[in-house]
Motif scaffolding. Structure first.
Motif, PDB file in Angstrom:
ATOM      1  N   UNK A 116      10.142 -13.860  24.988  1.00 56.64           N
ATOM      2  CA  UNK A 116      10.918 -12.615  24.951  1.00 56.64           C
ATOM      3  C   UNK A 116      12.163 -12.757  24.081  1.00 56.64           C
ATOM      4  N   UNK A 117      12.666 -13.979  23.953  1.00 52.40           N
ATOM      5  CA  UNK A 117      13.875 -14.186  23.154  1.00 52.40           C
ATOM      6  C   UNK A 117      13.660 -13.810  21.693  1.00 52.40           C
ATOM      7  N   UNK A 118      12.422 -13.911  21.214  1.00 52.97           N
ATOM      8  CA  UNK A 118      12.132 -13.550  19.825  1.00 52.97           C
ATOM      9  C   UNK A 118      12.490 -12.090  19.576  1.00 52.97           C
ATOM     10  N   UNK A 119      12.165 -11.217  20.509  1.00 54.72           N
ATOM     11  CA  UNK A 119      12.462  -9.791  20.326  1.00 54.72           C
ATOM     12  C   UNK A 119      13.959  -9.570  20.263  1.00 54.72           C
ATOM     13  N   UNK A 120      14.708 -10.210  21.152  1.00 52.69           N
ATOM     14  CA  UNK A 120      16.169 -10.058  21.123  1.00 52.69           C
ATOM     15  C   UNK A 120      16.746 -10.555  19.795  1.00 52.69           C
ATOM     16  N   UNK A 121      16.332 -11.729  19.390  1.00 56.33           N
ATOM     17  CA  UNK A 121      16.899 -12.318  18.170  1.00 56.33           C
ATOM     18  C   UNK A 121      16.472 -11.571  16.913  1.00 56.33           C
ATOM     19  N   UNK A 122      15.286 -10.979  16.924  1.00 58.34           N
ATOM     20  CA  UNK A 122      14.753 -10.343  15.713  1.00 58.34           C
ATOM     21  C   UNK A 122      15.121  -8.878  15.585  1.00 58.34           C
ATOM     22  N   UNK A 123      15.430  -8.220  16.706  1.00 58.67           N
ATOM     23  CA  UNK A 123      15.649  -6.772  16.641  1.00 58.67           C
ATOM     24  C   UNK A 123      17.014  -6.358  17.165  1.00 58.67           C
ATOM     25  N   UNK A 124      17.331  -6.730  18.374  1.00 58.15           N
ATOM     26  CA  UNK A 124      18.539  -6.206  19.006  1.00 58.15           C
ATOM     27  C   UNK A 124      19.802  -6.938  18.544  1.00 58.15           C
ATOM     28  N   UNK A 125      19.734  -8.237  18.405  1.00 59.70           N
ATOM     29  CA  UNK A 125      20.922  -8.988  17.996  1.00 59.70           C
ATOM     30  C   UNK A 125      21.346  -8.648  16.570  1.00 59.70           C
ATOM     31  N   UNK A 173      27.130 -15.444  16.146  1.00 60.01           N
ATOM     32  CA  UNK A 173      27.914 -15.787  14.964  1.00 60.01           C
ATOM     33  C   UNK A 173      27.040 -15.637  13.722  1.00 60.01           C
ATOM     34  N   UNK A 174      27.679 -15.251  12.640  1.00 57.75           N
ATOM     35  CA  UNK A 174      26.992 -15.197  11.351  1.00 57.75           C
ATOM     36  C   UNK A 174      26.782 -16.618  10.843  1.00 57.75           C
ATOM     37  N   UNK A 175      25.701 -16.827  10.105  1.00 53.45           N
ATOM     38  CA  UNK A 175      25.427 -18.126   9.480  1.00 53.45           C
ATOM     39  C   UNK A 175      25.684 -18.047   7.983  1.00 53.45           C
ATOM     40  N   UNK A 176      26.202 -19.125   7.449  1.00 53.72           N
ATOM     41  CA  UNK A 176      26.287 -19.260   5.996  1.00 53.72           C
ATOM     42  C   UNK A 176      25.807 -20.661   5.648  1.00 53.72           C
ATOM     43  N   UNK A 177      24.639 -20.728   5.041  1.00 52.90           N
ATOM     44  CA  UNK A 177      23.989 -21.999   4.756  1.00 52.90           C
ATOM     45  C   UNK A 177      24.460 -22.564   3.413  1.00 52.90           C
ATOM     46  N   UNK A 178      24.424 -23.875   3.318  1.00 49.11           N
ATOM     47  CA  UNK A 178      24.692 -24.504   2.025  1.00 49.11           C
ATOM     48  C   UNK A 178      23.478 -24.346   1.118  1.00 49.11           C
ATOM     49  N   UNK A 179      23.617 -24.707  -0.154  1.00 47.90           N
ATOM     50  CA  UNK A 179      22.549 -24.468  -1.126  1.00 47.90           C
ATOM     51  C   UNK A 179      21.260 -25.197  -0.765  1.00 47.90           C
ATOM     52  N   UNK A 210       9.342 -21.007  16.964  1.00 49.05           N
ATOM     53  CA  UNK A 210       9.373 -19.574  16.695  1.00 49.05           C
ATOM     54  C   UNK A 210      10.773 -18.985  16.823  1.00 49.05           C
ATOM     55  N   UNK A 211      11.605 -19.527  17.711  1.00 50.20           N
ATOM     56  CA  UNK A 211      12.963 -19.006  17.827  1.00 50.20           C
ATOM     57  C   UNK A 211      13.774 -19.379  16.586  1.00 50.20           C
ATOM     58  N   UNK A 212      13.638 -20.602  16.117  1.00 57.40           N
ATOM     59  CA  UNK A 212      14.331 -21.003  14.887  1.00 57.40           C
ATOM     60  C   UNK A 212      13.873 -20.146  13.717  1.00 57.40           C
ATOM     61  N   UNK A 213      12.585 -19.907  13.626  1.00 57.38           N
ATOM     62  CA  UNK A 213      12.058 -19.040  12.563  1.00 57.38           C
ATOM     63  C   UNK A 213      12.639 -17.631  12.670  1.00 57.38           C
ATOM     64  N   UNK A 214      12.755 -17.143  13.886  1.00 55.99           N
ATOM     65  CA  UNK A 214      13.311 -15.806  14.104  1.00 55.99           C
ATOM     66  C   UNK A 214      14.781 -15.762  13.696  1.00 55.99           C
ATOM     67  N   UNK A 215      15.535 -16.787  14.061  1.00 52.48           N
ATOM     68  CA  UNK A 215      16.952 -16.853  13.667  1.00 52.48           C
ATOM     69  C   UNK A 215      17.078 -16.814  12.151  1.00 52.48           C
ATOM     70  N   UNK A 216      16.172 -17.477  11.445  1.00 54.38           N
ATOM     71  CA  UNK A 216      16.235 -17.491   9.978  1.00 54.38           C
ATOM     72  C   UNK A 216      15.858 -16.142   9.379  1.00 54.38           C
ATOM     73  N   UNK A 217      14.881 -15.467   9.952  1.00 54.61           N
ATOM     74  CA  UNK A 217      14.575 -14.103   9.496  1.00 54.61           C
ATOM     75  C   UNK A 217      15.765 -13.182   9.735  1.00 54.61           C
ATOM     76  N   UNK A 218      16.404 -13.298  10.901  1.00 54.98           N
ATOM     77  CA  UNK A 218      17.574 -12.473  11.183  1.00 54.98           C
ATOM     78  C   UNK A 218      18.705 -12.774  10.205  1.00 54.98           C
ATOM     79  N   UNK A 219      18.827 -14.024   9.806  1.00 51.68           N
ATOM     80  CA  UNK A 219      19.810 -14.394   8.780  1.00 51.68           C
ATOM     81  C   UNK A 219      19.490 -13.689   7.459  1.00 51.68           C
ATOM     82  N   UNK A 220      18.217 -13.592   7.119  1.00 51.49           N
ATOM     83  CA  UNK A 220      17.825 -12.871   5.904  1.00 51.49           C
ATOM     84  C   UNK A 220      18.142 -11.387   6.033  1.00 51.49           C
TER      85      UNK A 220
END
Length: 813
Positions: free
Chosen positions: A332-341, A512-518, A534-544
């Motif tokens: 269920x955390x995927x939905x929160x991280x990908x849509x609501x957050x 928090x917002x992420x800012x990745x190095x090169x 899948x949660x890490x993948x979701x966090x990265x999509x949300x970063x995009x």
């Protein structure tokens, strides 16, 4: 004028020992009004006050059995010369209008069988559209309710039915509740009932949805029982009411409403045809969310609306947690991280942002309070609570929560009350945490920097303490390690991960917002779809998503990610989130109209590639929905309708079929007769809405004019208005919509003034033009808002829309 904080404080200091006897007469359900008789008993410390009752007709008021000529302005009944210091009885009789907009006693006639349903959908100050009351959260009262209705009907309310004879239902008197928690739902419901933990339980839906309720009945019962039992392990206070019914109701403005004894849901949550795993998981989360309110909101209620978060943030957090841990819906955390957050980050950078827990004075009246039922109070508050649990520890968190619930049971409480309980349960400085996390707006940025020796270093830009997971990826995107870190003023080097990509907040524990190095950014761009977790993948999509919105990533770059990584995605909820983002904000807000067709074509191509690559039927359904919204191959789409399934073997459920019809209509491949044939084929309320959307989607001036005419009708229902808007706006054919953007901006304030809060939500959020606005239209929107004549709820939503437009014009707050 909505109730002000000053008025509410004065009235709550004046009246006490309140109880209601409420008698409703719904027998004339084909007429314009219903009968509402309320006997209020209370003690007052002053001789004058008022109760609310909106748009009452044939009003009769008596005090201690004596008829009085009460002043009435259409909303407030003035009460004078009341006895002071002893109980007084006020009786208010009236006829009150039915509504079609979900704010009050909502009436709907089902086109399938001609049956009528009337349900009291309440929130904030909507109780006064049903019965006379002190309509504020800190004047709680017992409610003794009786209802006269069609004898064929079933009437469901806040408590158990004590008698039901000859068309009259009488309910057990409730514990002390605030008026907004009242509920009555009447009609020929189809039901699934059982007993659990010594209480009666039930699920109910319209008779025409009997097959769907029977289809899902076992799962709905099991999910309810599992969530109920899990809450019993978390909370010391037992479930505080005498029954637990849940009802899918037509015309609901909210996703659901936590009214005790009978929780109501919009009946789109009981879909016809297929129910996907993603839909089942989201529904379970809402079930758990509403059940959390039995403690947060119903047992313990806020004093005023600045503490909306005490209801919604907790229920949002608990909903995801309990659906997973209690009811077994993993992920269920995927939905929160990908849509609501992601929506909460957007909301926190608008001019309208507010602290999760604002000061009372920042919520001066009820209309202002209504605007705070937003992504800050829900998703950001949820995220803050998850960070609190991570930072504090679950045991101390639950100890503080349970002390709070017990101390304030059936009463009202504030943020300070909760912080006091949490502070007493933990050695950590909860007051200091609450000050920076809950009393301030905005969010921090977690930055990845790279030392000359290749060691990644985490740096905080901001003021909040953070505890979160950080993960390392090798050059192929393979996860090689995860650890928990605390990040505050001091930088955190990660020497064991030199020359590796790192992902801060990889499990989403903080906000928090992420800012990745090169190095990390390049690895993610190349291997996002290869990340196993899948949660890490979701966090990265949300970063995009965030980078597109801030301009750090161009829409074309986002589409590169979609084309590269969508074909390998195996989480249906994440597939849907990526497509919704591409066809939502990226298309309608970040892409110029001239480039919109190319973006749509790229999404369609990505869906086709992904469909060819997947053997997961749930993923295929999500991708097919994306293709149905973007394909230009009319002959293929027509073939889907004829066969009842796609060429990839996905069956068309009713929702997917209507999406295909809408796309064909937008392509000009279905005319009015063909759409009418589809409506006749369906003959349900959902079919009526699907046809309205498809008719509005046709690429002709006549179709757009007809859609706006329907939306402008004075009694148009909330659902029909929204369906027409979905079809009306076409980001690929802006020129066809220009006149109706202008009409929308001109006419919406008056519509919202007439129809109220819930309808304003539909107008300002769901029906705002989903296409590129011209500079002149943006200026007109800004000028209209600056003039100060837009109703409060619509003004908030329009200002938010203005902020979300690219390069919005600067206007004063």
């Amino acid at each position: 004028m909505s109730l002000t904080l000053a008025e509410a404080r004065a009235r709550s200091a004046q009246v006490s020992d309140v109880s209601y006897d409420i008698d409703l007469d719904l027998r004339d359900h084909a007429g314009e009004t219903f009968g509402s008789t309320t006997t209020l008993r209370f003690t007052t410390s002053a001789p004058s006050t008022f109760v609310e009752l909106t748009d009452a007709r044939d009003l009769v008021v008596s005090v201690d059995g004596r008829p009085v000529e009460a002043a009435y302005d259409g909303r407030r009944v003035g009460l004078e010369d009341l006895p002071v210091g002893r109980p007084v009885e006020v009786r208010v009789e009236a006829r009150v209008p039915y509504v079609s907009d979900g704010d009050g006693m909502h009436r709907m006639t089902d086109p399938v069988d001609g049956e009528t349903y009337v349900s009291a959908y309440l929130s904030l100050d909507i109780a006064q559209r049903v019965f006379a009351c002190f309509d504020q959260p800190d004047i709680k009262a017992t409610m003794a309710v009786s209802v006269a209705a069609d004898p064929r009907w079933q009437v469901i309310g806040n408590g158990r039915v004590t008698s039901s004879e000859a068309g009259r239902w009488v309910f057990a008197t409730t514990p002390r509740l605030c008026p907004s928690l009242f509920v009555v739902c009447a009609g020929p419901w189809h039901s699934v009932t059982w007993e659990h933990a010594g209480l009666p339980f039930g699920w109910h839906a319209r008779a025409s949805l009997a097959a769907e309720l029977d289809r899902d009945g076992d799962e709905l019962r099991e999910t309810t029982n599992d969530c109920f039992d899990h809450y019993a392990t978390l909370f010391d206070e037992p479930y505080p009411f005498d029954s637990y019914d849940q009802l899918f109701g037509p015309g609901h403005n909210w996703g659901a409403m936590e009214t005790p004894g009978c929780v109501t849901y919009r009946d789109e949550m009981l879909p016809r045809g297929r129910v996907t795993d993603d839909q089942r998981s989201r529904r379970a989360t809402v079930i758990a969310h509403e059940m959390a309110h039995m403690w947060f909101g119903n047992l313990v209620t806020m004093r005023w609306w600045e503490d909306t978060w005490l209801n919604e943030s907790f229920a949002d957090y608990m909903g995801y947690r309990v659906a997973a841990d209690g009811a077994g819906f993993g992920g269920t955390l995927v939905v929160h991280e990908a849509t609501r957050k992601p929506a909460a980050y957007v909301a926190d950078e608008r001019r309208s942002t507010h602290p999760v827990a604002p000061a009372p004075e920042d919520v001066p009246d009820v209309d202002s309070a209504f605007t705070n039922f937003d992504s800050i109070s829900y998703a950001k508050g949820n995220s803050c609570l998850r960070q609190l649990v991570t930072w504090l520890g679950d045991d101390d968190f639950l100890a503080g929560v349970n002390a709070h619930l017990t101390r304030h049971r059936f009463g009202n409480a504030t943020l300070d009350d909760l912080v006091e309980a949490l502070d007493a349960a933990s050695p950590r400085d909860v007051r200091g945490w609450a000050e920076v996390w809950l009393r301030r707006t905005g969010f921090d940025t977690v930055v990845v920097r790279r030392r000359d020796d290749g060691v990644p270093v985490l740096v905080r830009e901001g003021v909040r303490p953070h505890r979160f997971s950080v993960s390392a990826l090798d050059a192929d995107g393979v996860l090689v390690g995860t650890r928990l870190v605390d990040l505050a003023d001091e930088q955190v080097p990660l020497p064991e991960w030199a020359d590796l990509a790192v992902v801060p907040n990889s499990q989403g524990e903080t906000f928090a917002r992420l800012r990745l190095d090169d190095l990390s950014a390049a690895t993610v761009a190349e291997h996002l779809g290869d990340v196993d977790d899948e949660v890490t993948r979701t966090v990265l999509w949300a970063h995009a998503f965030d980078e597109v919105r801030t301009g750090a990533l161009a829409p074309a770059g986002f589409l590169d990610l979609v084309e590269r990584h969508l074909p390998g995605e195996q989480r249906p909820a994440l597939v849907s989130a990526v497509l919704d983002r591409a066809l939502g904000p990226v298309l309608t807000r970040s892409t110029p109209a001239a480039e919109a067709p190319a973006l749509v074509d790229r999404v369609a191509a990505a869906c086709r590639s992904a469909l060819a690559a997947t053997d997961d039927d749930q993923v295929a359904i999500a991708l097919t929905r994306g293709l149905a919204a973007t394909s230009r191959d009319a002959s293929a789409l027509l073939g889907w309708l004829e066969a009842g399934r796609t060429d990839a073997g996905v069956d068309l459920d009713p929702g997917l079929r209507w999406s295909t019809v809408a796309r064909l209509a937008a392509l000009g491949a279905l005319d009015e007769d063909a759409i009418e044939a589809e409506r006749q084929r369906d003959q349900t309320f959902a079919g009526e809405l699907g046809a309205a959307r498809a008719l509005a989607a046709r690429p002709t001036a006549e179709a757009k004019a007809a859609a706006w005419a329907t939306m402008s009708a004075p009694d148009v229902s909330n659902r029909v208005f929204e369906a027409c808007a979905q079809g009306l706006w076409d980001p690929e054919r802006v020129e066809l919509c220009t006149a109706y953007v202008d009409a929308y901006l001109a006419d919406s304030p008056a519509i919202c003034e007439r129809r109220g809060q819930g309808f304003s939500l539909v107008v300002g959020r769901n029906a705002f033009p989903a296409l590129e606005l011209s500079p002149a239209q943006r200026r007109r929107l800004a000028d209209t808002l600056a003039a100060g004549s837009v109703p409060t709820v619509l003004a908030r939503l329009w200002n938010d829309q203005l902020d979300d437009l690219p390069d919005p014009p600067q206007i004063s707050r």
